[in-house]
Scaffold this motif. Sequence first.
Motif, PDB file in Angstrom:
ATOM      1  N   ILE A   1      46.275  13.800-167.593  1.00  0.00           N
ATOM      2  CA  ILE A   1      47.385  12.884-167.853  1.00  0.00           C
ATOM      3  C   ILE A   1      48.192  12.627-166.576  1.00  0.00           C
ATOM      4  N   GLY A   2      47.929  13.443-165.530  1.00  0.00           N
ATOM      5  CA  GLY A   2      48.542  13.186-164.228  1.00  0.00           C
ATOM      6  C   GLY A   2      49.994  13.600-164.086  1.00  0.00           C
ATOM      7  N   LYS A   3      50.379  14.675-164.795  1.00  0.00           N
ATOM      8  CA  LYS A   3      51.737  15.191-164.627  1.00  0.00           C
ATOM      9  C   LYS A   3      51.669  16.676-164.296  1.00  0.00           C
ATOM     10  N   ALA A   4      52.234  17.036-163.162  1.00  0.00           N
ATOM     11  CA  ALA A   4      52.130  18.408-162.654  1.00  0.00           C
ATOM     12  C   ALA A   4      52.591  19.430-163.693  1.00  0.00           C
TER      13      ALA A   4
ATOM     14  N   ILE B   1      45.196  16.337-160.806  1.00  0.00           N
ATOM     15  CA  ILE B   1      45.348  16.642-159.377  1.00  0.00           C
ATOM     16  C   ILE B   1      46.717  16.126-158.966  1.00  0.00           C
ATOM     17  N   ASN B   2      47.657  17.047-158.836  1.00  0.00           N
ATOM     18  CA  ASN B   2      49.042  16.663-158.540  1.00  0.00           C
ATOM     19  C   ASN B   2      49.576  17.572-157.441  1.00  0.00           C
ATOM     20  N   LEU B   3      50.758  17.235-156.973  1.00  0.00           N
ATOM     21  CA  LEU B   3      51.468  18.123-156.048  1.00  0.00           C
ATOM     22  C   LEU B   3      52.653  18.724-156.798  1.00  0.00           C
TER      23      LEU B   3
ATOM     24  N   CYS C   1      48.275  21.105-157.518  1.00  0.00           N
ATOM     25  CA  CYS C   1      48.247  21.761-158.833  1.00  0.00           C
ATOM     26  C   CYS C   1      47.694  20.792-159.866  1.00  0.00           C
ATOM     27  N   GLY C   2      47.385  21.322-161.033  1.00  0.00           N
ATOM     28  CA  GLY C   2      46.819  20.489-162.085  1.00  0.00           C
ATOM     29  C   GLY C   2      47.869  20.007-163.065  1.00  0.00           C
ATOM     30  N   ASP C   3      47.401  19.561-164.233  1.00  0.00           N
ATOM     31  CA  ASP C   3      48.298  19.154-165.315  1.00  0.00           C
ATOM     32  C   ASP C   3      48.747  20.350-166.150  1.00  0.00           C
ATOM     33  N   VAL C   4      48.116  21.513-165.874  1.00  0.00           N
ATOM     34  CA  VAL C   4      48.347  22.678-166.711  1.00  0.00           C
ATOM     35  C   VAL C   4      49.118  23.736-165.912  1.00  0.00           C
TER      36      VAL C   4
END
Lengths: 284, 284
Positions: free
Chosen positions: B209-212, B231-233, B240-243
């Motif tokens: 979903i694209g939210k860290a 795949i987020n910062l 970091c991931g979405d989880v």
Amino acid sequence: MGEIIKGKPVADKMTDDLTAEVAALNAKGITPKLTIVRVGARPDDLAYEKGALSKCQKVGLATEVKELPLDITQDDFIAELRKINNDSNVHGILIFRPLPKQLSEEVIKYEIAPEKDIDCFSPVNAAKLLEGDKSGFPPCTPTAVIEILKYYNVPMEGKKAVVLGRSMVVGKPATLLLLNENATVTICHSRTKDLPKVVSEADIVVAGIGKAKMVKADFIKEGAVVMDVGINLDENGNLCGDVDTEACVEKASLITPVPGGVGSVTTSILAKHVIKACKALNNL
Amino acid sequence: MGEIIKGKPVADKMTDDLTAEVAALNAKGITPKLTIVRVGARPDDLAYEKGALSKCQKVGLATEVKELPLDITQDDFIAELRKINNDSNVHGILIFRPLPKQLSEEVIKYEIAPEKDIDCFSPVNAAKLLEGDKSGFPPCTPTAVIEILKYYNVPMEGKKAVVLGRSMVVGKPATLLLLNENATVTICHSRTKDLPKVVSEADIVVAGIGKAKMVKADFIKEGAVVMDVGINLDENGNLCGDVDTEACVEKASLITPVPGGVGSVTTSILAKHVIKACKALNNL
């Protein structure tokens, strides 16, 4: 105790709207035209054809039926289809399926002009359906489900929808169309465990699994909206849906009957798609 | 307390299998080849390209990178693409997206040869994905999710899977691929109400979903399997991931980390798809 909601008022409203749209096109010198391609004369096809022609003619569309011999070769079929693709007077093409065995649907689906393919035979329209690209033509039956839900002001955004069945004509497209409306959608099928429990969490149920009256009262949450897309024969040979309507109406808020429900809106969607195709082909 | 499962053992196993497959093709005088089409030199693209080339070369594939100028016209781009389509030495084509604004993806996606389109850019492959036609190429990332689940012997049939996100690169294809494995799949998104509760019913969670770190412990059922495709910062600028892995591993049975999880299998899927395309093009 819920309400049984018929397709007829939806179809009637659509007929009015589409008649006005066709009149506006006529005023520009344009008459949208549907060509039906039928191989042989299967009774099911003839019954649907009769309804489709009647609806299209009622709203002012031109229609034509291309009946092809049951033993037509694939090359000849494709040659006929290409003629229709290239005929600028034709805007919508409906090919009855399944085709006889000598005709490969896997080949022919790539031949129908995507911009005239009003019932989602072409992979181009399947891809648009998946992408949520509204320029395409999703299959008529699940589109009718959405049309009925909108007509009866059923909110879909944020609601839990459960779709029973994963066919290319009902289950998968219904899932994607409900997703476009921002529902949270669960897709169930023959391998789903504890089906009554899963379905009983739904605000909106779409049943297209092809089993007579399999959806019973214990599947239905109090106040749920139930759309029955099944067309089956019951033990007495009478037409019935996938839902045990009499039992489920006790708990549902709204429920569509079979016959007289979703099926009676499908040909209106077909006519609507022909007009949409005609407008797009005329850059309107 | 669950186990953090890395992508590396899956990728290593695939490397072994694919190396053997390529050797068998070499013995027939065939070398599968991947051509990457890159417009400009975006750092993200270069990073992925490096990993993809390294993996492909490791298993014995031939590779080529076609770098095109950032200001290339659509006509010139299409001309280059057609050359690659028609080059019988090339079996797989990966085009980095998004393309610069002067290039219409809506047009170009119809130009890539579907049989060489190994990452589901062509509508033909999108349609095959929807139809469950296994001759096509679903996007690499959700395919990696299924590969990891299979490697770790996670049963999918009849299980409740919840997919977070409805993108064309992760959410929708993951839904369809899980459906092919006979899971009962729910697709969630930004408009889903009571998201933690919906997700907490899942045996398998796929987060794209694209939210860290948005998936917290209260989203996770005891013993669930969690696949993190995000795949987020994070707030410190770390990948970091979405989880929220540390919090969720307490309840999950298996959980993939970011980095080192799903992402580390994606290029193996890419290589696998090049080999699959090569075999199909050689009627093997």
